[in-house]
Design a protein around this motif. Structure first.
Motif, PDB file in Angstrom:
ATOM      1  N   GLY A  49     -23.075  23.098   3.166  1.00 14.53           N
ATOM      2  CA  GLY A  49     -23.083  23.118   1.702  1.00 14.53           C
ATOM      3  C   GLY A  49     -23.388  24.495   1.151  1.00 14.53           C
ATOM      4  N   LYS A  50     -24.369  25.157   1.744  1.00 15.39           N
ATOM      5  CA  LYS A  50     -24.705  26.520   1.307  1.00 15.39           C
ATOM      6  C   LYS A  50     -23.516  27.445   1.522  1.00 15.39           C
ATOM      7  CE  LYS A  50     -29.631  26.010   2.053  1.00 15.39           C
ATOM      8  NZ  LYS A  50     -30.787  26.384   2.862  1.00 15.39           N
ATOM      9  N   TRP A  51     -22.853  27.322   2.670  1.00 15.04           N
ATOM     10  CA  TRP A  51     -21.683  28.148   2.946  1.00 15.04           C
ATOM     11  C   TRP A  51     -20.568  27.827   1.942  1.00 15.04           C
ATOM     12  CZ3 TRP A  51     -16.772  26.428   4.292  1.00 15.04           C
ATOM     13  CH2 TRP A  51     -15.858  27.449   4.577  1.00 15.04           C
ATOM     14  N   TYR A  52     -20.288  26.542   1.756  1.00 13.30           N
ATOM     15  CA  TYR A  52     -19.205  26.123   0.867  1.00 13.30           C
ATOM     16  C   TYR A  52     -19.409  26.680  -0.539  1.00 13.30           C
ATOM     17  CZ  TYR A  52     -16.085  23.278  -1.914  1.00 13.30           C
ATOM     18  OH  TYR A  52     -15.117  22.884  -2.788  1.00 13.30           O
ATOM     19  N   TYR A  53     -20.593  26.504  -1.100  1.00 14.50           N
ATOM     20  CA  TYR A  53     -20.851  26.942  -2.469  1.00 14.50           C
ATOM     21  C   TYR A  53     -20.923  28.465  -2.598  1.00 14.50           C
ATOM     22  CZ  TYR A  53     -21.354  22.160  -3.990  1.00 14.50           C
ATOM     23  OH  TYR A  53     -21.097  20.842  -4.299  1.00 14.50           O
ATOM     24  N   SER A  54     -20.993  29.170  -1.468  1.00 18.69           N
ATOM     25  CA  SER A  54     -20.977  30.632  -1.520  1.00 18.69           C
ATOM     26  C   SER A  54     -19.552  31.189  -1.515  1.00 18.69           C
ATOM     27  CB  SER A  54     -21.745  31.216  -0.327  1.00 18.69           C
ATOM     28  OG  SER A  54     -20.984  31.080   0.875  1.00 18.69           O
ATOM     29  N   GLN A  55     -18.568  30.320  -1.304  1.00 22.05           N
ATOM     30  CA  GLN A  55     -17.172  30.759  -1.243  1.00 22.05           C
ATOM     31  C   GLN A  55     -16.613  30.980  -2.643  1.00 22.05           C
ATOM     32  OE1 GLN A  55     -15.794  31.498   1.862  1.00 22.05           O
ATOM     33  NE2 GLN A  55     -17.987  31.174   2.194  1.00 22.05           N
ATOM     34  N   PRO A  56     -15.592  31.820  -2.739  1.00 16.38           N
ATOM     35  CA  PRO A  56     -14.977  32.069  -4.050  1.00 16.38           C
ATOM     36  C   PRO A  56     -14.372  30.800  -4.643  1.00 16.38           C
ATOM     37  CG  PRO A  56     -14.021  33.497  -2.340  1.00 16.38           C
ATOM     38  CD  PRO A  56     -14.951  32.555  -1.662  1.00 16.38           C
ATOM     39  N   GLU A  57     -14.338  30.745  -5.959  1.00 18.03           N
ATOM     40  CA  GLU A  57     -13.822  29.559  -6.648  1.00 18.03           C
ATOM     41  C   GLU A  57     -12.388  29.224  -6.246  1.00 18.03           C
ATOM     42  OE1 GLU A  57     -14.261  29.492 -10.864  1.00 18.03           O
ATOM     43  OE2 GLU A  57     -16.441  29.615 -10.749  1.00 18.03           O
ATOM     44  N   ASP A  58     -11.561  30.237  -6.018  1.00 16.50           N
ATOM     45  CA  ASP A  58     -10.169  29.937  -5.671  1.00 16.50           C
ATOM     46  C   ASP A  58     -10.083  29.154  -4.365  1.00 16.50           C
ATOM     47  OD1 ASP A  58     -10.955  32.325  -4.315  1.00 16.50           O
ATOM     48  OD2 ASP A  58      -8.858  32.873  -4.017  1.00 16.50           O
ATOM     49  N   LEU A  59     -11.024  29.355  -3.452  1.00 20.54           N
ATOM     50  CA  LEU A  59     -11.052  28.559  -2.233  1.00 20.54           C
ATOM     51  C   LEU A  59     -11.638  27.176  -2.528  1.00 20.54           C
ATOM     52  CD1 LEU A  59     -10.861  28.276   0.922  1.00 20.54           C
ATOM     53  CD2 LEU A  59     -13.289  28.785   0.891  1.00 20.54           C
ATOM     54  N   ARG A  60     -12.775  27.130  -3.202  1.00 21.91           N
ATOM     55  CA  ARG A  60     -13.466  25.857  -3.447  1.00 21.91           C
ATOM     56  C   ARG A  60     -12.637  24.887  -4.270  1.00 21.91           C
ATOM     57  NH1 ARG A  60     -18.298  26.668  -6.482  1.00 21.91           N
ATOM     58  NH2 ARG A  60     -17.646  28.764  -6.944  1.00 21.91           N
ATOM     59  N   PHE A  61     -11.800  25.387  -5.162  1.00 19.41           N
ATOM     60  CA  PHE A  61     -11.060  24.493  -6.046  1.00 19.41           C
ATOM     61  C   PHE A  61      -9.621  24.258  -5.611  1.00 19.41           C
ATOM     62  CE2 PHE A  61     -14.543  25.848  -8.874  1.00 19.41           C
ATOM     63  CZ  PHE A  61     -15.100  24.595  -9.049  1.00 19.41           C
ATOM     64  N   SER A  62      -9.257  24.758  -4.437  1.00 15.74           N
ATOM     65  CA  SER A  62      -7.950  24.382  -3.914  1.00 15.74           C
ATOM     66  C   SER A  62      -8.062  22.952  -3.362  1.00 15.74           C
ATOM     67  CB  SER A  62      -7.453  25.380  -2.873  1.00 15.74           C
ATOM     68  OG  SER A  62      -8.367  25.519  -1.825  1.00 15.74           O
TER      69      SER A  62
END
Length: 120
Positions: A49-62
């Motif tokens: 979760g910490k890793w995921y939320y540290s990723q850029p929005e363009d990755l998280r919202f694909s």
């Protein structure tokens, strides 16, 4: 982010979440009331979760990562309910919840989505 980094993070997430399933089951059988409910129920407190939320929005919202986030959140919500049962000393209820369709589906769907993301 490299493909290898993504695969490593997902492999680690699969292993860690499987370990938590085992910890919850062991805690229920051992009547352990000391699991951190406030941490378990949150999808932003585990390593993935910490890793995921540290990723850029363009990755998280694909599409696939966004679905993984939702399923990951569902997993933590269900695991948190088990941990809360344990904290209350409701060990039989915790064991029932671990065998419930909601918990089993949450874990299976998260695993499936993580594997699909890793293989994409």
């Amino acid at each position: 982010m490299t493909t290898q980094t993504l695969r490593s993070e997902i492999d680690a997430a699969l292993a860690a979440h499987d370990l938590w399933k085992q910890k919850l089951t062991t805690a229920a059988h051992n009547k352990d009331r000391e699991l951190p409910v406030g941490t378990i129920c949150r999808d932003d407190q585990c390593t993935f979760g910490k890793w995921y939320y540290s990723q850029p929005e363009d990755l998280r919202f694909s599409r696939t990562p966004y679905m993984v986030r939702k399923l990951h959140s569902d997993f933590h919500l269900n695991a948190g309910k088990v941990a809360l049962d344990l904290a209350r000393g409701e060990f039989d209820e915790a064991l029932k919840r671990l065998e419930s369709p909601a918990y089993k589906n949450a874990t299976a769907e998260l695993t499936k989505a993580l594997v699909e993301w890793r293989e994409a």
